[in-house]
Structure formats: C-alpha cells, structure tokens
Design an enzyme around this catalytic site. Sequence first.
Site, short mmCIF file in Angstrom:
data_model
loop_
_atom_site.label_atom_id
_atom_site.label_comp_id
_atom_site.label_asym_id
_atom_site.label_seq_id
_atom_site.Cartn_x
_atom_site.Cartn_y
_atom_site.Cartn_z
N LYS A 67 -2.12 53.17 35.96
CA LYS A 67 -3.01 53.90 36.86
C LYS A 67 -2.17 54.73 37.83
O LYS A 67 -1.20 54.22 38.41
CB LYS A 67 -3.85 52.86 37.63
CG LYS A 67 -4.84 53.43 38.62
CD LYS A 67 -5.57 52.27 39.31
CE LYS A 67 -6.66 52.75 40.24
NZ LYS A 67 -7.42 51.60 40.80
N SER B 277 -12.03 52.65 39.96
CA SER B 277 -11.13 53.79 40.02
C SER B 277 -10.08 53.80 38.91
O SER B 277 -9.41 54.82 38.71
CB SER B 277 -10.44 53.82 41.38
OG SER B 277 -9.74 52.60 41.62
N SER C 35 -12.77 47.97 40.32
CA SER C 35 -12.03 49.12 39.76
C SER C 35 -11.27 48.82 38.47
O SER C 35 -10.83 49.74 37.80
CB SER C 35 -11.05 49.69 40.79
OG SER C 35 -11.76 50.36 41.79
#
Length: 440
Positions: free
Chosen positions: A39, A114, A138
């Site tokens: 990420k 996210s 997330s």
Amino acid sequence: RFEEALEEARQVDKLLAEGPDDAALEERLPFLGVPVTVKEAFALQGMPNTSGLVSRRNVIAASDAAVVSRLKQAGAIPLGVTNCSELCMWYESSNRVYGRTNNPYDLQRIVGGSSGGEGCVLAAACSVIGVGSDIGGSIRMPAFFNGVFGHKPTTGVVPNDGQFPNAQGMRTSFLCTGPMCRYAEDLEPMLKVMAGPGVTKLKLDEKVSLEKIKFHCMDHDGGSIFVSPVDKEILQMQKKVVEHLESELGIQVQRVAIHKMKYSFQIWSAMMSSKDSDGQEAQLFTDLLGDHGKPVWPLWELIKWLVGMSSHTFPAIALGLTEKLVKLNSVGNAKLVSMGKSLQAEMETLLGPDGVLLYPSHPTVAPKHHSPLCMPFNFAYTAIFNVLGLPVTQCPLGLSSEGLPLGIQLVAGAYNDHLTLAVARYLEKAFGGWVLPGKA
C-alpha cells in the site's frame, strides 16, 4: 519497480542454483522470491509515499517501513506500491495524484479503501501477497470487495512504523497493519514475518480443533439508521456457512443479537476523536491535509472543489468539515466511549478463549463508483472491531449473481488470531476462496 524486481529474482535463481540446504533456506527466507505489493501509504525505499496527497507528490521514501523491511528480509520481492484513498480516510480508493482504482470484477465498481489498490492488484492476479493497514476496515473492505483474504491482527502486535499518516494518541490502539493475500494459507506465515518478535503474543503454532470452537453468528448490526440493510445474497451466503459448519463439524452455531452493535458508527467516531490517557487530543484530519505546510480550510476547499480548483477529493473535504461538529458534542462522546468499553467487555466475555463470531464484512457487495457518498457510514461493519481491538479475518465466499465477491468477517477474542485464520483456511476449502475475475 519491475526492473529491480526482475534483477532481484535473478539473484534468487542464482542462490537456488548454488544448491544450499533447502530446509535451512526455507527457515531463514520463508518468502524467498515471492512477489509482494505494498500500500502506497507505507515507505518502500525509492518509491512514492504520497498517500494520495497532491502536496506530497514528490515525496520518495528513503527507507522501508518496518513490515516492508521484514518481508524483504524474509526474501519477498516488492513489485511496487498500490493506490489508496486521500490520506487513507475514505472507502473509495481515488485521489488527485493517481486517479481512481476500478474493481477487477466490474470496472464500474469501487475497490474499497483505503488499501483498495492492494485488494485490486491481488484479485487481478498481479501480485500474490500484500501489505495493508486498517483503522476502520481499510484491509477488510478492499479484501471483501475484491474477493481476497485480509487479516486485521489483534491491536499492538504488528508495528505501524513507516506509514503516512501514522496514528497518534488514542488512535495508536486502533490502527493495525496486516497481511492481504489470495490464498488463506499465506496469512499466517505473513503475520509471523510482519509481527517479528511481537508474534510471541499470538498462539499461531497452536493446533486448532474446529469442532471445539464455539461459533456465534450475527446477521446484521441490529438496524442502525446510518447504515444500509444487509444485502439478501450476503445473508444467504452467511446462512450457507452456518449450515455447512453445523452439518460438517457436528456443532451448533449460536445466534446472537448484541444490542450495542447498532451504535457501531457512533462508538467508532467518538473513540477516534477521544483523548488518550495522557490527555493528548486526536490529530485533526485538516492538519494532516496540510501535511506540515499551509493550513487547509475545508469550507474554502469546498468552494474551490465546486469550480474544479481544489487539489483535494470531496470525501476528504467533507471529513474536514464534519470533524469539527463531532468535537462539539463532548457529553454525547463521553457516553459513547463508555458504551464502547462496555461492548468490548461484552464481546470478550462472549468470545472467550475459544469463540469465533461470524459477521458481515459490509452491508452491500462492491458499490458503484461515488455511491459511498450516499451511504458514508457503511464502513461501521468493519470499523467497530478496530476500537474493540479484536482480530478479524475477511474470508471470500465466491461470487454473487452479479459476479461480485461475497465474503464474511471471522472475529475472535484478543490474541486469538489463530482461530480466525484456521476457520478461514477451512472455509476456503469448503467455498472455493478467491475466484479469478472474468472466469464466471
């Protein structure tokens, strides 16, 4: 970083050609040559680390985040970094730096956030394991929307160092870094590597007897006015899981109705904005938007956004506007924080050392782009477990009639991650796990 990855892969081939003792090599480098994606909020040396913030467009990581470093030391080869929502605080992965990520099962739908780019890249078979983080779902929402596995560990076991934004104050006990992957069997070895010495708090080497687990099942949150009702197909699949467990393991799954879950969003929101034991205030989202530079005024950004001049996304501006309102209600917040502590005690009593709760990962399958703006609080289904500090595994369960991933959350008591991971491996065998997009 494909060129560097290929060079590192050649080095692995060379190492293997030299013919060292395979067992010793596997012990020392459990992920030797395995591709990994990260990420973009995490530092990966030489790669961008913007977290979707335009003012950080030129920020290049000079070192590795703790978990990235550990995976590299275990032999994994990073392919690159993946998209997230602006400052990791929204459940659609779209920002003004990289644009929008689309769901591989249907390009008109979101990947979640996210860690949305991570869920997408795993589902699309570009990568096999990935690094995500989770303060309100997330890891688990993207894993659900993209039909892969994601694990939010028990709080405080895996280090959060080296990501932007990082948690401060009370939020340090809600933010979790964890593994995402296509195959359930990879979760546990990833968790061991990512946790490092912290792994001793978990019982990952304990053999799990599924017949001895006390299973509980809750179909929905009890009907919060802020959240969508649970889709019929999600409920039907959860029912199939219950029936399978009962018929194959010869156990009884206990139906439960935990009243306080109805207030999941309010509890999460109040606890996120509460002070820590030292009286430190929670960091304002608007301060993060400015990233140590000029202050950001959400109302002014909204006006700019309306004429296409803002460098921020609408969800980020909206969050900046609403966080001030949350702060105004200090009496209501104190009551909700107290309710959260009482819910935590209730959950720990229910789950004990051998319980697993089955609970929807989200009330709907992957929504269409922008539609989260109409139902902004649906992430409450995952967020509540961040403030409760419990380990949760999101497990894929095949596809819906529209060809979109279905799934379920498996929740255990603190430090009982081994139970949810064992159930995830079992359900993968029973229901097929990840499905290649476009195959249906």
